[in-house]
Design a protein around this motif. Structure first.
Motif, PDB file in Angstrom:
ATOM      1  N   ASP A  44       0.814  -1.208   0.000  1.00 12.08           N
ATOM      2  CA  ASP A  44       0.000   0.000   0.000  1.00 12.08           C
ATOM      3  C   ASP A  44       0.858   1.273   0.000  1.00 12.08           C
ATOM      4  O   ASP A  44       1.668   1.476   0.900  1.00 12.08           O
ATOM      5  N   GLY A  45       0.669   2.097  -1.029  1.00 14.42           N
ATOM      6  CA  GLY A  45       1.235   3.444  -1.029  1.00 14.42           C
ATOM      7  C   GLY A  45       2.726   3.576  -1.256  1.00 14.42           C
ATOM      8  O   GLY A  45       3.290   4.641  -0.981  1.00 14.42           O
ATOM      9  N   THR A 104      -6.689   3.886  -2.275  1.00 20.10           N
ATOM     10  CA  THR A 104      -6.586   2.433  -2.373  1.00 20.10           C
ATOM     11  C   THR A 104      -7.738   1.746  -3.109  1.00 20.10           C
ATOM     12  O   THR A 104      -7.512   0.999  -4.057  1.00 20.10           O
ATOM     13  N   ASP A 148       1.779   1.916   3.904  1.00 19.36           N
ATOM     14  CA  ASP A 148       1.066   3.193   3.809  1.00 19.36           C
ATOM     15  C   ASP A 148       1.141   3.935   5.143  1.00 19.36           C
ATOM     16  O   ASP A 148       1.471   5.121   5.202  1.00 19.36           O
ATOM     17  N   ASP A 194      -0.560   0.318  -5.047  1.00 14.52           N
ATOM     18  CA  ASP A 194      -1.833   0.850  -5.527  1.00 14.52           C
ATOM     19  C   ASP A 194      -1.737   2.317  -5.918  1.00 14.52           C
ATOM     20  O   ASP A 194      -2.394   2.781  -6.824  1.00 14.52           O
ATOM     21  N   HIS A 195      -0.916   3.067  -5.204  1.00 15.57           N
ATOM     22  CA  HIS A 195      -0.724   4.494  -5.510  1.00 15.57           C
ATOM     23  C   HIS A 195       0.616   4.904  -4.948  1.00 15.57           C
ATOM     24  O   HIS A 195       1.240   4.143  -4.197  1.00 15.57           O
TER      25      HIS A 195
HETATM   26 ZN   LIG Z   1      -3.436   2.779  -0.468  1.00 19.86          ZN
END
Ligand SMILES: [Zn+2]
Length: 428
Positions: A25-26, A58, A158, A198-199
């Motif tokens: 994540d992130g 997300t 994240d 995801d980002h």
């Molecule tokens: Zn995320």
């Protein structure tokens, strides 16, 4: 039963190697590129920039990348356009993860995600949560049948970035490198490991935007439920501390006036809203423009119409396109030409990305106005901002948040991959 999971399972180990899909994540592209330069993840091919869709959040990103159903809103607290009220939020965290609490069908495909209490703890004790999360993932993966794909989502990265910043994430990536090295040695060439995010994230100290105060000063009433007569009413769900905001209001006319009112607010990079059937308005301190989309026999075309200034800083590219004969008589250029020229622009792939954010199916309850804040600014629940000092965040349409990454132990992908082109690479 897992629907899509079974489709993956049928091919795993037969038509192609079994896959371990691991989403961090992130984690921004830049940090993975730097980690690889330091010698981490050396058993992976070169990373690609995976373009996260706006708002870079997300559920929006993963449902697009995995071709899953659209989540109801941008976060677990969202505005329901049918009942015209704000719904969801912290209640989601109470009790078990039952199907009605799953915002998108991609969650159904997950073989591993952190236990529920971690979702909040990660912002209080990010290191401890990350370590426990990684250990659990490794144990769960080792216990899984080796004949089918395994999809895991590690959210601790994240939280580490939001609360502690990039140095701590570097340390976390080192320990992940060791775990994946073990898995790679243990599974051998029969298992392809795909690592992606995801980002991305802007890695700078962030300050809060006083969005609701500003709207009230401009004569608006900030509400949780819109009424029929409320043309000066606006709903602005406030949850995570992120670089975007989604606004819901009476109609297209109200959306246009709200976007105008947002331009002078400190931290606003631009606001977008729908104008008519196909045109999108972009309004910011650097000017006003429209994004037009149309389709002909050859595919999708976009036009960037500058009404005043250049809010997306696309004028030089537009000029080049004209010189290269890429614009038709109405000023449109093919989508793939815009993509090739703007994929690494400060607003990556801006025309298709922003247009789809309000006309496409990214969420079920699409906002009337979306704000992209400048890096260094966020909007969100004041409860969270009292607890957390924000070392980094994501959510806006700028390059740092838009640039996720994608890499594999068995394949190299094109240097740039659009989110909606990721699904066949991840699951095909
Ligand atoms: Zn995320």
């Amino acid at each position: 039963m897992k629907d899509d999971g079974n489709k993956i399972a049928d091919q795993a180990g037969v038509a192609r190697p079994r896959r371990l899909l691991l989403c961090l994540d992130g984690v921004p592209y830049k940090m993975i590129e730097a980690a690889k330069e330091r010698g981490l993840f050396s058993f992976f091919g070169a990373p690609s920039r995976l373009l996260s869709p706006f708002p870079t959040m997300t559920n929006v990103a993963l449902s697009t990348m995995l071709g899953a159903t659209a989540p109801p809103g941008y976060e677990s607290l969202y505005f329901d356009s049918a009942s015209r009220e704000v719904r969801g939020g912290v209640r989601k965290y109470l009790g078990r993860r039952t199907p009605d609490k799953l915002p998108s069908s991609y969650m159904d495909q997950l073989d591993y995600q952190e236990p529920l209490p971690f979702e909040f703890l990660v912002y209080v004790a990010p290191e401890a949560v990350w370590r426990a999360d990684m250990r659990r993932f490794r144990d769960r993966f080792r216990a899984a049948p080796q004949t089918r794909d395994f999809f895991a989502f590690l959210k601790g990265t994240d939280g580490l970035l939001h609360v502690r910043g990039p140095e701590r994430l570097d340390a976390a990536l080192q320990s992940l490198d060791r775990i994946l090295r073990d898995i790679h040695a243990w599974c051998g060439a029969e298992t392809e490991i795909i690592l992606f995010s995801d980002h991305g994230m802007n890695l700078q100290e962030n300050q809060r935007v006083h969005l609701q105060t500003h709207l009230r000063r401009c004569g608006y009433t900030v509400v949780d439920r819109l009424r029929d007569d409320g043309d000066r009413s606006v709903a602005v769900p406030a949850f995570g501390l992120c670089g975007y905001a989604a606004l819901y209001c009476a109609d297209v006319e109200a959306a246009s006036q709200i976007a105008d009112a947002l331009v002078p607010l400190e931290g606003v990079d631009f606001a977008i809203h729908r104008e008519d059937a196909r045109a999108l308005a972009v309004k910011g301190p650097r000017g006003v423009a429209r994004i037009h989309r149309r389709e002909n026999g050859r595919g999708v075309l976009y036009r960037y119409e500058q009404l005043e200034g250049d809010p997306l800083q696309l004028a030089p590219i537009l000029h080049e396109l004209g010189q290269d004969g890429q614009l038709d008589q109405y000023g449109y250029a093919p989508d793939e030409v815009w993509y090739a020229r703007t994929g690494d622009h400060i607003y990556p792939d801006a025309l298709a990305n922003l247009h789809t954010s309000l006309y496409g199916p990214r969420v079920r309850h699409t906002a009337d106005v979306l704000i992209s804040f400048r890096d260094g600014y966020y909007y969100g629940a004041s409860l969270f901002s009292r607890v957390v000092r924000l070392a980094a965040t994501h959510g806006n349409a700028l390059r740092a948040s838009t640039s996720a990454f994608l890499m594999s132990t068995h394949r190299t992908f094109t240097p740039q991959v659009r989110a909606d082109a990721a699904q066949p690479l991840l699951k095909g």
